[in-house]
Design a protein around this motif. Structure first.
Motif, PDB file in Angstrom:
ATOM      1  N   MET A   1      61.963  21.088  62.715  1.00  0.00           N
ATOM      2  CA  MET A   1      61.100  20.010  62.234  1.00  0.00           C
ATOM      3  C   MET A   1      59.967  19.804  63.226  1.00  0.00           C
ATOM      4  N   ILE A   2      58.731  19.873  62.725  1.00  0.00           N
ATOM      5  CA  ILE A   2      57.544  19.701  63.557  1.00  0.00           C
ATOM      6  C   ILE A   2      56.792  18.472  63.070  1.00  0.00           C
ATOM      7  N   GLY A   3      56.492  17.572  63.989  1.00  0.00           N
ATOM      8  CA  GLY A   3      55.768  16.372  63.580  1.00  0.00           C
ATOM      9  C   GLY A   3      55.520  15.427  64.731  1.00  0.00           C
ATOM     10  N   PRO A   4      54.708  14.392  64.508  1.00  0.00           N
ATOM     11  CA  PRO A   4      54.346  13.449  65.561  1.00  0.00           C
ATOM     12  C   PRO A   4      55.515  12.550  65.934  1.00  0.00           C
ATOM     13  N   PRO A   5      55.434  11.887  67.078  1.00  0.00           N
ATOM     14  CA  PRO A   5      56.508  10.963  67.475  1.00  0.00           C
ATOM     15  C   PRO A   5      56.601   9.791  66.506  1.00  0.00           C
ATOM     16  N   GLY A   6      57.825   9.362  66.243  1.00  0.00           N
ATOM     17  CA  GLY A   6      58.040   8.228  65.352  1.00  0.00           C
ATOM     18  C   GLY A   6      58.040   8.574  63.879  1.00  0.00           C
ATOM     19  N   ALA A   7      57.926   9.861  63.542  1.00  0.00           N
ATOM     20  CA  ALA A   7      57.882  10.245  62.126  1.00  0.00           C
ATOM     21  C   ALA A   7      59.262  10.222  61.482  1.00  0.00           C
ATOM     22  N   GLY A   8      60.315  10.214  62.290  1.00  0.00           N
ATOM     23  CA  GLY A   8      61.668  10.152  61.752  1.00  0.00           C
ATOM     24  C   GLY A   8      62.464  11.433  61.886  1.00  0.00           C
ATOM     25  N   LYS A   9      62.039  12.337  62.773  1.00  0.00           N
ATOM     26  CA  LYS A   9      62.725  13.628  62.918  1.00  0.00           C
ATOM     27  C   LYS A   9      64.166  13.444  63.402  1.00  0.00           C
ATOM     28  N   THR A  10      64.355  12.591  64.399  1.00  0.00           N
ATOM     29  CA  THR A  10      65.700  12.381  64.940  1.00  0.00           C
ATOM     30  C   THR A  10      66.608  11.706  63.919  1.00  0.00           C
ATOM     31  N   MET A  11      66.083  10.730  63.199  1.00  0.00           N
ATOM     32  CA  MET A  11      66.892  10.050  62.192  1.00  0.00           C
ATOM     33  C   MET A  11      67.287  11.007  61.077  1.00  0.00           C
ATOM     34  N   LEU A  12      66.362  11.873  60.672  1.00  0.00           N
ATOM     35  CA  LEU A  12      66.678  12.858  59.642  1.00  0.00           C
ATOM     36  C   LEU A  12      67.797  13.787  60.099  1.00  0.00           C
ATOM     37  N   ALA A  13      67.734  14.193  61.369  1.00  0.00           N
ATOM     38  CA  ALA A  13      68.762  15.086  61.908  1.00  0.00           C
ATOM     39  C   ALA A  13      70.125  14.400  61.932  1.00  0.00           C
ATOM     40  N   LYS A  14      70.149  13.132  62.306  1.00  0.00           N
ATOM     41  CA  LYS A  14      71.422  12.406  62.350  1.00  0.00           C
ATOM     42  C   LYS A  14      71.972  12.182  60.942  1.00  0.00           C
ATOM     43  N   CYS A  15      71.094  11.957  59.983  1.00  0.00           N
ATOM     44  CA  CYS A  15      71.540  11.808  58.598  1.00  0.00           C
ATOM     45  C   CYS A  15      72.047  13.127  58.029  1.00  0.00           C
ATOM     46  N   PHE A  16      71.588  14.231  58.582  1.00  0.00           N
ATOM     47  CA  PHE A  16      71.989  15.556  58.106  1.00  0.00           C
ATOM     48  C   PHE A  16      73.504  15.723  58.146  1.00  0.00           C
ATOM     49  N   ALA A  17      74.148  15.131  59.151  1.00  0.00           N
ATOM     50  CA  ALA A  17      75.604  15.246  59.262  1.00  0.00           C
ATOM     51  C   ALA A  17      76.312  14.650  58.058  1.00  0.00           C
ATOM     52  N   SER A  18      75.701  13.667  57.401  1.00  0.00           N
ATOM     53  CA  SER A  18      76.356  12.973  56.292  1.00  0.00           C
ATOM     54  C   SER A  18      76.327  13.759  54.986  1.00  0.00           C
ATOM     55  N   ILE A  19      75.580  14.873  54.927  1.00  0.00           N
ATOM     56  CA  ILE A  19      75.539  15.669  53.688  1.00  0.00           C
ATOM     57  C   ILE A  19      76.145  17.048  53.882  1.00  0.00           C
ATOM     58  N   LEU A  20      76.726  17.301  55.036  1.00  0.00           N
ATOM     59  CA  LEU A  20      77.344  18.598  55.269  1.00  0.00           C
ATOM     60  C   LEU A  20      78.554  18.775  54.357  1.00  0.00           C
ATOM     61  N   PRO A  21      78.798  19.968  53.855  1.00  0.00           N
ATOM     62  CA  PRO A  21      79.935  20.181  52.947  1.00  0.00           C
ATOM     63  C   PRO A  21      81.269  20.022  53.666  1.00  0.00           C
ATOM     64  N   ASP A  22      82.294  19.673  52.909  1.00  0.00           N
ATOM     65  CA  ASP A  22      83.627  19.541  53.485  1.00  0.00           C
ATOM     66  C   ASP A  22      84.094  20.878  54.044  1.00  0.00           C
ATOM     67  N   MET A  23      84.807  20.829  55.161  1.00  0.00           N
ATOM     68  CA  MET A  23      85.309  22.046  55.773  1.00  0.00           C
ATOM     69  C   MET A  23      86.548  22.561  55.050  1.00  0.00           C
ATOM     70  N   THR A  24      86.634  23.867  54.914  1.00  0.00           N
ATOM     71  CA  THR A  24      87.864  24.480  54.427  1.00  0.00           C
ATOM     72  C   THR A  24      88.909  24.439  55.544  1.00  0.00           C
TER      73      THR A  24
END
Length: 510
Positions: free
Chosen positions: A219-242
């Protein structure tokens, strides 16, 4: 008297059989351990002596020789305490030898004879099962971890005295009941959810594709654009582990000593976020005992590298091999250990030192030389291994204050799970879990294109000056987009969208 006892050591995430030979001879009382023991193994004689005495048993005051076979392999840690103590008691006729030989022993002893938790029990038990050893004794504190192994009788005890009483038939103890992974796997709750992220619809789409196919993202973008928050939210959509993925993760976390003993298994995908000051060894693993590093702890999960250019360049460049091969080999003068490192890398960065180069909302204050120096911290080969490059710009005030509720992570995860289920069925005979793991041979099989799609990809290959790796990664991303759409074949629009995720890095090359 001579006694033989079975125990196990660890080499990476695999266990190997260690036969402990205990020989008692008359003469001046002494205690000698041979077979390449480290300091922790040698110090075990003091723990063992006190544990035997404080358990109400008799310590043999004889000439004691302990051999750890195979003798040419380094033995590390306190895991051999219990096996050695049982060997001494067998050799001194305090334990029934024939019954004791049926078991393998794993455990560290305290001075009072109680058994302490040890690291790496799960990989040891899996290796023991593969070698045909069907009865193992472990500390009670490792019981939750050990209970996921089927086909092996595993007995958990609190103390040395209990083990001796069991082996002598004085008490009756039942083996641990096997636990069902499906009963442990529950819907997880996350503090971060995509429904709280305002705007950024394109970024959310890209992350959904990354989660569905296990693709790396920058992710490339200016500070405060929400890159870190997007990354942390990414964990919530990961598929269930086998279950097999969970066992792989649990092995690594058990060896590293960070496994949650209450659960006994890693049921959620790891999310590791090392600081940019992390050392090379912290990231890749190593040290005196060749422990797994952050990239192995992120196996089957996410490695988030915030402010990627701020990391030491030599440290970041070591990610090349794991990103390509899904494993890392740690070589030391006395051992070579291989750890799995098949993770999804989510990285974020500013486009320049001030952060606003290329921004639509702010003016960049950096000189061309400063921008070039900053962007030059990332090498072309590393960028080439990242499947999805996306731009994250700031949002407007109206978007920020909008009352519109965005799509929740739970809804996105349903689509991700559906796409991952398609991939698991497709690759059930290939030994992989996601599209990102496809080999070139698999790409030829599963990523066939029609003429229009082939022509579009050929034009992109020339205009974007793509490498063969970049070409293959576009096909992998396109395959994931098709899976999200439920399409059997890759269509023109899937290829077009996948190409769009490979073009942003050209914008930032001066």
């Amino acid at each position: 008297m001579l006694a033989n006892v079975k125990s196990f050591g660890l080499n990476g995430i695999d266990g190997y059989l260690v036969e402990i030979e205990v020989d008692l001879n008359s003469g001046m009382p002494s205690y000698e351990t041979v077979g390449l023991p480290d300091a922790a193994v040698k110090e075990g004689k003091e723990r063992i002596r006190s544990a035997i005495k404080n358990s109400g048993l008799k310590y043999p005051m004889l000439n004691i020789t302990i051999n750890l076979a195979p003798a040419d392999t380094k033995k590390e840690g306190s895991i051999y305490d219990l096996a050695t103590a049982i060997g001494l008691l067998m050799a001194s006729d305090q334990v029934q030898c024939e019954r004791a030989k049926e078991f393998a022993y794993i455990g560290e002893l305290s001075l009072d004879g109680s058994m302490r938790h040890v690291n790496g029990v799960l990989p040891i038990l899996i290796s023991a099962h593969d070698l045909g050893i069907r009865k193992v004794i472990v500390p009670r504190k490792n019981a939750m971890e050990a209970s996921f192994i089927e086909g092996t009788e595993i007995y958990a005890f609190d103390s040395l005295s209990d083990v001796v009483a069991f082996l002598n038939g004085e008490i009756d103890v039942k083996p641990l009941e096997s636990r069902n992974y499906e009963n442990v796997l529950q819907e997880q709750k996350y503090s971060n959810d995509f429904k709280y992220v305002k705007g950024q619809s394109q970024a959310k789409r890209a992350l959904e594709i990354a989660a569905a196919g296990g693709h790396n993202v920058l992710m490339i973008g200016p500070p405060g654009a929400g890159k870190t928050m997007l990354a942390k939210c990414f964990a919530s959509i990961l598929p269930d582990m086998t279950f097999s993925e969970a066992l792989e993760c649990t092995k690594i976390h058990s060896i590293a000593g960070i496994l949650d003993n209450k659960e006994g298994i890693v049921s959620t995908r790891p999310f590791r976020s090392p600081h940019h000051t992390a050392t090379l060894i912290a990231l890749t693993g190593g040290g005196a005992n060749a422990k797994p590093g952050e990239i192995s702890l992120a196996h089957n999960g996410v490695l988030f590298l915030d402010e990627l250019p701020e990391y030491n360049r030599r440290t970041v460049e070591t990610l090349r091999q794991p990103l390509e091969d899904g494993k890392i080999t740690i070589a030391r003068n006395k051992m070579t250990v291989e750890y799995p490192a098949n993770f999804t890398m989510i990285a974020s960065m500013n486009p320049c030192p001030c952060g606003y180069y290329g921004s639509d909302t702010n003016q960049c204050r950096c000189t061309p030389a400063q921008i070039y120096k900053y962007l030059n911290k990332l090498s072309g080969p590393l960028m080439d291994r990242i499947d999805i490059h996306m731009e994250v710009d700031g949002i407007s005030y109206n978007e920020l204050k909008s009352d519109t509720t965005a799509e929740s992570s739970a809804d996105i995860k349903k689509r991700v799970n559906k796409a991952r289920a398609i991939q698991l069925a497709r690759y059930k005979d290939d030994g992989i879990y996601s599209n990102s793991e496809m080999t070139p041979q698999m790409i030829q099989t599963y990523c066939k294109l029609d003429k229009d799609s082939e022509d579009l990809l050929a034009d992109a290959f020339e205009s974007l000056n793509l490498s063969a790796r970049g070409h293959n990664r576009i096909l992998k991303v396109a395959r994931t987009i098709a899976d999200l759409e439920g399409c059997e074949s890759i269509e023109l629009e899937h290829i077009a969208e996948a190409i769009g995720y490979r073009s942003l890095d050209k914008k930032y090359i001066l």
